[in-house]
Design an enzyme around this catalytic site. Structure first.
Site, PDB file in Angstrom:
ATOM      1  N   ASP A   1       0.870  -1.177   0.000  1.00  0.00           N
ATOM      2  CA  ASP A   1       0.000   0.000   0.000  1.00  0.00           C
ATOM      3  C   ASP A   1       0.907   1.227   0.000  1.00  0.00           C
ATOM      4  O   ASP A   1       1.583   1.512   0.985  1.00  0.00           O
ATOM      5  CB  ASP A   1      -0.905  -0.033   1.234  1.00  0.00           C
ATOM      6  CG  ASP A   1      -1.880   1.137   1.296  1.00  0.00           C
ATOM      7  OD1 ASP A   1      -1.804   2.019   0.422  1.00  0.00           O
ATOM      8  OD2 ASP A   1      -2.709   1.167   2.217  1.00  0.00           O
TER       9      ASP A   1
ATOM     10  N   ASP B   1      -1.502  -0.962  -4.126  1.00  0.00           N
ATOM     11  CA  ASP B   1      -1.758  -0.050  -5.233  1.00  0.00           C
ATOM     12  C   ASP B   1      -0.502   0.127  -6.078  1.00  0.00           C
ATOM     13  O   ASP B   1       0.554  -0.447  -5.781  1.00  0.00           O
ATOM     14  CB  ASP B   1      -2.259   1.299  -4.712  1.00  0.00           C
ATOM     15  CG  ASP B   1      -1.420   1.839  -3.561  1.00  0.00           C
ATOM     16  OD1 ASP B   1      -0.175   1.753  -3.665  1.00  0.00           O
ATOM     17  OD2 ASP B   1      -1.985   2.335  -2.572  1.00  0.00           O
TER      18      ASP B   1
ATOM     19  N   ASP C   1      -5.392   2.661   2.837  1.00  0.00           N
ATOM     20  CA  ASP C   1      -6.674   1.988   3.013  1.00  0.00           C
ATOM     21  C   ASP C   1      -6.520   0.490   3.222  1.00  0.00           C
ATOM     22  O   ASP C   1      -7.500  -0.246   3.233  1.00  0.00           O
ATOM     23  CB  ASP C   1      -7.578   2.242   1.805  1.00  0.00           C
ATOM     24  CG  ASP C   1      -6.907   1.865   0.480  1.00  0.00           C
ATOM     25  OD1 ASP C   1      -5.798   1.294   0.513  1.00  0.00           O
ATOM     26  OD2 ASP C   1      -7.506   2.135  -0.575  1.00  0.00           O
TER      27      ASP C   1
ATOM     28  N   GLU D   1      -2.867 -17.494 -20.318  1.00  0.00           N
ATOM     29  CA  GLU D   1      -3.383 -18.381 -19.275  1.00  0.00           C
ATOM     30  C   GLU D   1      -4.392 -19.295 -19.981  1.00  0.00           C
ATOM     31  O   GLU D   1      -5.544 -18.949 -20.167  1.00  0.00           O
ATOM     32  CB  GLU D   1      -4.087 -17.603 -18.160  1.00  0.00           C
ATOM     33  CG  GLU D   1      -4.559 -18.521 -17.050  1.00  0.00           C
ATOM     34  CD  GLU D   1      -5.827 -18.043 -16.337  1.00  0.00           C
ATOM     35  OE1 GLU D   1      -6.034 -18.435 -15.176  1.00  0.00           O
ATOM     36  OE2 GLU D   1      -6.622 -17.298 -16.940  1.00  0.00           O
TER      37      GLU D   1
ATOM     38  N   ASP E   1      -5.750 -13.356 -19.671  1.00  0.00           N
ATOM     39  CA  ASP E   1      -6.619 -14.110 -18.765  1.00  0.00           C
ATOM     40  C   ASP E   1      -7.593 -14.972 -19.571  1.00  0.00           C
ATOM     41  O   ASP E   1      -8.159 -14.537 -20.571  1.00  0.00           O
ATOM     42  CB  ASP E   1      -7.402 -13.123 -17.895  1.00  0.00           C
ATOM     43  CG  ASP E   1      -8.236 -13.794 -16.832  1.00  0.00           C
ATOM     44  OD1 ASP E   1      -7.666 -14.496 -15.983  1.00  0.00           O
ATOM     45  OD2 ASP E   1      -9.473 -13.612 -16.852  1.00  0.00           O
TER      46      ASP E   1
END
Length: 528
Positions: free
Chosen positions: A24, A36, A32, A275, A209
């Protein structure tokens, strides 16, 4: 090109960053508990020191986060949860300055139900051009009250959801992830634009993906269930040849021929890795023919039991399959969708020893190796409390799902959040175990016997020993020993229960201690 004149990706070690759980990077006091893009950028020197060549980042695009970014609402922007386009640019600049390549995730099988296309489809009538971008169909039964076919979602339950006007739409994953209809030319045109958008910004490649899922059989017929499936005898086990009208259709390969032309039009050996959960090594190799994608994930080893014979077979079969496609293999032991391999190998000290031995063996093989964040720390699967689980498959099936391999990384300190970032009292989005104090980067950094030190040593040894090496590799099982020979080096893994003699020669590296000058069980060595 690499030092041997090969494209950089051909023998790269790629580190998977699960963006929510890496670091983070928001300013102190404003964090939070969710990883990120600034967090990744801040930890790039760690990856450089670890010794990897590239990082693959999971989706950071605008998304309602129903499946943690794999439900994309805008493919050409960044979700504010993770930063901004300016943060992407800085990450790419800093990574390239450190000699690291950056691969980003691409999700072409489905969009979010919040994507403008799907919202327009819901607002339009059956048979409209807006609905033709997805797979809307009338239902079965007297009043269309039954799904169009018997397909099931990967996340459990039917793969169809009915909308108020009576039609059904296909979602092979969550109902918030409607499948696109790739027979519609608008879909292919949109994704070519997405590829060019990120290539223009400087990304080095894409992880595709569900690469095997874009096309479905046009009839959308029922799937034949396992009890009626043909069986095919193979050398070690009798494997089921599944009837899969929703996966691995021949039309998908034309998509990747088009993408290859786009990638080849850019400088710098831009690449894509599929993938593709195919049923055989041969069908996997079809995705990496010279005019298609550059690599495909090889999940054969990931699904193989702890067995020298099984390891030898998957290595031999995988190398032969990709050789026929004039490509190079990939190897992976863990990722964000499966149980971490120390746990899969039994957990505890024995599971970790086996994990280190398997990793050392994998790093000696030709082709690329893909590592999953946290494996270099020896992290195991976490039993996440039910109230903290967030995987959509948990809510659809009641099974624990994938949260246990996605727990945020421990960087420092002796209690959660272990230096994950942001506000000191902000706990990560999935709780970390109280027992991880000894597994943090800080705790392992100065310990020569730590798993982190082992990974650094193994990656350095890989570069020193095998960079540009002849790819001729022979693997065989000798009782409980896996023996791999490559470039004048013998790699031996003891998968048995008794010590074995060490091979003669110069010991280059071992995955664990070698007491008494023998090779203990659950240990691997490289010997020249």
């Amino acid at each position: 090109m690499s030092a041997a004149g090969r494209p950089w990706w051909r023998e790269a070690v790629v580190y998977q960053v699960y963006v929510r759980s890496f670091a983070d990077g928001l300013p102190a006091g404003a964090g939070d508990g969710i990883g990120d893009l600034p967090g990744i950028t801040s930890r790039l020197p760690y990856l450089r020191e670890l010794g990897v060549d590239a990082l693959w980042i999971t989706p950071f695009y605008t998304s309602p986060q129903k499946d943690h970014g794999y439900d994309v609402a805008d493919y050409t922007d960044v979700d504010p949860l993770f930063g901004s386009l300016a943060d992407v640019d800085r990450l790419l600049e800093d990574a390239h300055a450190l000699g690291l390549r950056v691969i980003v995730d691409l999700v072409p099988n489905h969009t979010s139900d919040q994507h403008p296309w799907f919202r327009a489809a819901l607002a339009a009538a059956p048979g409209s051009p807006e609905r033709a971008r997805y797979l809307f169909r009338p239902g079965q039964g007297a009043r269309g009250e039954l799904p169009p076919n018997n397909w099931e979602s990967i996340f459990g339950g039917p793969a169809w959801t009915r909308v108020p006007d009576g039609e059904w739409y296909l979602h092979l994953f969550d109902s918030s992830q409607p499948d696109l209809d790739w027979r519609n030319p608008e879909v292919g045109d949109m994704f070519e634009g997405v590829l060019r958008f990120w290539l223009d910004r400087g990304v080095d490649g894409f992880r595709v993906d569900v690469a095997h899922g874009l096309y479905k059989e046009s009839s959308l017929r029922d799937q034949v269930r396992p009890e009626k499936q043909q069986r095919q005898a193979e050398s070690m086990v009798e494997r089921v040849v599944n009837d899969e009208p929703m996966w691995d259709q021949p039309e998908v390969h034309e998509v990747y021929r088009r993408w290859r032309r786009v990638l080849d039009s850019y400088p710098g050996n831009r690449m894509a890795v599929a993938e593709a959960w195919t049923q055989t090594a041969e069908s996997m190799a079809m995705f990496i023919r010279p005019d298609e994608l550059h690599q495909a994930f090889n999940f054969g080893w990931l699904g193989t039991p702890w067995s020298a014979e099984a390891f030898a077979e998957v290595i031999t079969d995988s190398i032969a399959a990709v050789a026929a496609a004039s490509s190079a293999p990939t190897w992976v032991l863990s990722n964000h969708d499966v149980e971490r391999h120390p746990t899969r190998y039994g957990g505890g000290p024995a599971g970790l020893a086996r994990a280190r031995a398997a990793t050392l063996t994998m790093l000696a093989l030709p082709g690329s190796a893909y590592l999953y964040q946290g494996e270099e720390l020896g992290l195991e699967q976490v039993d996440v409390p039910p109230e903290a689980r967030q995987d959509p498959s948990w809510f659809r099936t009641g099974q624990p799902g994938r949260d246990g391999c996605r727990v945020p990384l421990p960087w420092s300190g002796d209690a959660p959040p272990y230096g994950f970032g942001g506000a000191q009292d902000t706990q990560p989005w999935i709780p970390q175990p109280d027992t991880w104090a000894g597994l943090t980067v800080e705790a392992q950094d100065g310990d020569p016997g730590s798993t982190l030190a082992f990974y650094r040593q193994a990656l350095a040894a890989r570069r020193a020993v095998f960079a540009g090496a002849d790819e001729v590799t022979v693997a065989r099982a000798e009782d409980d020993l896996l023996v791999v020979r490559r470039a004048g080096v013998s790699v031996v893994l003891n998968a048995g229960t008794y010590p074995a003699p060490l091979p003669e020669g110069e010991l280059l590296i071992s995955s664990g201690p070698l007491p008494g000058g023998v090779l203990p069980p659950d240990t691997a060595v490289w010997v020249r």
